[in-house]
Design a protein around this motif. Structure first.
Motif, PDB file in Angstrom:
ATOM      1  N   LEU A 137       0.834  -1.206   0.000  1.00 15.63           N
ATOM      2  CA  LEU A 137       0.000   0.000   0.000  1.00 15.63           C
ATOM      3  C   LEU A 137       0.868   1.256   0.000  1.00 15.63           C
ATOM      4  CD1 LEU A 137      -2.792  -0.758   2.666  1.00 15.63           C
ATOM      5  CD2 LEU A 137      -2.665  -1.471   0.287  1.00 15.63           C
ATOM      6  N   SER A 138       0.312   2.354  -0.490  1.00 16.72           N
ATOM      7  CA  SER A 138       1.008   3.649  -0.430  1.00 16.72           C
ATOM      8  C   SER A 138       1.014   4.137   1.022  1.00 16.72           C
ATOM      9  CB  SER A 138       0.283   4.675  -1.312  1.00 16.72           C
ATOM     10  OG  SER A 138      -0.958   4.994  -0.709  1.00 16.72           O
ATOM     11  N   GLY A 139       1.805   5.187   1.277  1.00 18.64           N
ATOM     12  CA  GLY A 139       1.874   5.734   2.638  1.00 18.64           C
ATOM     13  C   GLY A 139       0.505   6.161   3.154  1.00 18.64           C
ATOM     14  N   GLY A 140      -0.273   6.819   2.284  1.00 17.04           N
ATOM     15  CA  GLY A 140      -1.602   7.282   2.695  1.00 17.04           C
ATOM     16  C   GLY A 140      -2.528   6.110   2.997  1.00 17.04           C
ATOM     17  N   GLN A 141      -2.440   5.075   2.146  1.00 11.25           N
ATOM     18  CA  GLN A 141      -3.289   3.895   2.375  1.00 11.25           C
ATOM     19  C   GLN A 141      -2.887   3.183   3.665  1.00 11.25           C
ATOM     20  OE1 GLN A 141      -2.437   2.046  -1.366  1.00 11.25           O
ATOM     21  NE2 GLN A 141      -4.145   3.041  -2.438  1.00 11.25           N
TER      22      GLN A 141
END
Ligand code: ATP
Length: 236
Positions: A137-141
Motif C-alpha cells: 500500500l502507499s503511505g496514505g493507504q
C-alpha cells in the motif's frame, strides 16, 4: 462527560524529563489536539497514556474507570484505540489480516464482522485491497489501514500520533475528512501533530507543548489566530 482525564503525567528517559506534570482532559465526543515541535514530548505523552512506557501519573481515567494502573493491552479492552506514529502496519500480512489483528481483544462474531464492514465503508480502498499485502500500500493507504485497525477494537477514544506525517497535502485533506467524520459519529479524539493547520481544523481545543510542558492551552479557533502560534507553528 469526560472521556479521558489525565492529571500529573510525567515521563523520564534516564535523566531526561520528556513530559513534566502534564494535565488535560478530552471531553466526550470532542477532539483535542496536542501540537509542538519535534521532541516536545507529544509521542511520549500518548505512549504514557497507553501504558507503553514507564510513567508517573496522578490520575488517569476513562469516563468513570481508573486506568492509572492498567496495562496497555487492557487499555484497548476498555475502549482506547491507538494509532502509532509511523503506522506500524504488518507489511507481510494482507490488509484484512492487519485489520483483524486490531480486533484481537474481541470475539469473531456478527458484531466484529459489522465493524469490519464499517471500516471498509469508511475506507473503500482498504476493501478493494483487502487481499493485498499491507507493505504494497502507499503511505496514505497505510495510514488509513492503521486508523482502520485501531477502529476494529471499537474504541470510545482514539489516540492518533502524527497521522499526517509524510503525506501529500491532498492526503492530509483526506485524513482531516476522516477525523471530522469520526468526530461527527461521536468518537472522542486525542490528536498529536506537528501539522498545526490540520490540528486546528480537526479539533475544538489544543495544548501547545514545549519541552514536555504545556506552554499554551485554548480553543483551536483562538490559537490559530494567536500571533505567536501563527509565527512558530503555522509559519505565517
Ligand atoms: P516527534 O515529533 O519527533 O515525535 P515528540 O514531540 O513526539 O517529537 P518525544 O518523541 O515524546 O517528542 O520526545 C520527547 C523527548 O524525549 C525528546 O527530548 C526525545 O529526545 C526524548 N526521548 C524520546 N524517546 C526517548 C528514548 N527512548 N530514550 C531517550 N530519550 C527519548
Amino acid at each position: 462527560m469526560t472521556a479521558l482525564s489525565v492529571e500529573g503525567l510525567t515521563v523520564h528517559y534516564g535523566g531526561v524529563c520528556a513530559v513534566r506534570d502534564l494535565s488535560f482532559e478530552v471531553p466526550a465526543g470532542e477532539a483535542i489536539g496536542v501540537i509542538g515541535a519535534n521532541g516536545a514530548g507529544k509521542t511520549s505523552t500518548l505512549k504514557a497514556v497507553m501504558g507503553l512506557i514507564p510513567r508517573k501519573v496522578g490520575k488517569l481515567r476513562l469516563g468513570d474507570l481508573d486506568l492509572s494502573r492498567t496495562s496497555s493491552r487492557d487499555m484497548v479492552r476498555h475502549g482506547i484505540g491507538y494509532v502509532p506514529e509511523g503506522r506500524h502496519v504488518f507489511a507481510g500480512l494482507p490488509v484484512e489480516k492487519n485489520l483483524l489483528l486490531g480486533a484481537y481483544a474481541r470475539k469473531w462474531n456478527a458484531e466484529t464482522r459489522a465493524t469490519l464492514a464499517e471500516v471498509y465503508e469508511l475506507f473503500p480502498v482498504l476493501g478493494e485491497m483487502r487481499h493485498r499485502l499491507a507493505g504494497a500500500l502507499s503511505g496514505g493507504q497505510q495510514q488509513m489501514l492503521a486508523i482502520g485497525r485501531a477502529l476494529m477494537s471499537r474504541p470510545r477514544l482514539l489516540l492518533l500520533d502524527e497521522p499526517s506525517m509524510g503525506l501529500s497535502p491532498k492526503l492530509v485533506e483526506d485524513i482531516l475528512a476522516v477525523l471530522l467524520r469520526l468526530r461527527g459519529e461521536g468518537l472522542s479524539l486525542l490528536l498529536v501533530e506537528q501539522n498545526a493547520k490540520l490540528t486546528f481544523e480537526a479539533t475544538s481545543s489544543c495544548l501547545v507543548v514545549e519541552n514536555g510542558e504545556v506552554a499554551m492551552r485554548d480553543t483551536s479557533e483562538k490559537l490559530r489566530h494567536d500571533p505567536r502560534v501563527r509565527q512558530i507553528y503555522l509559519g505565517l
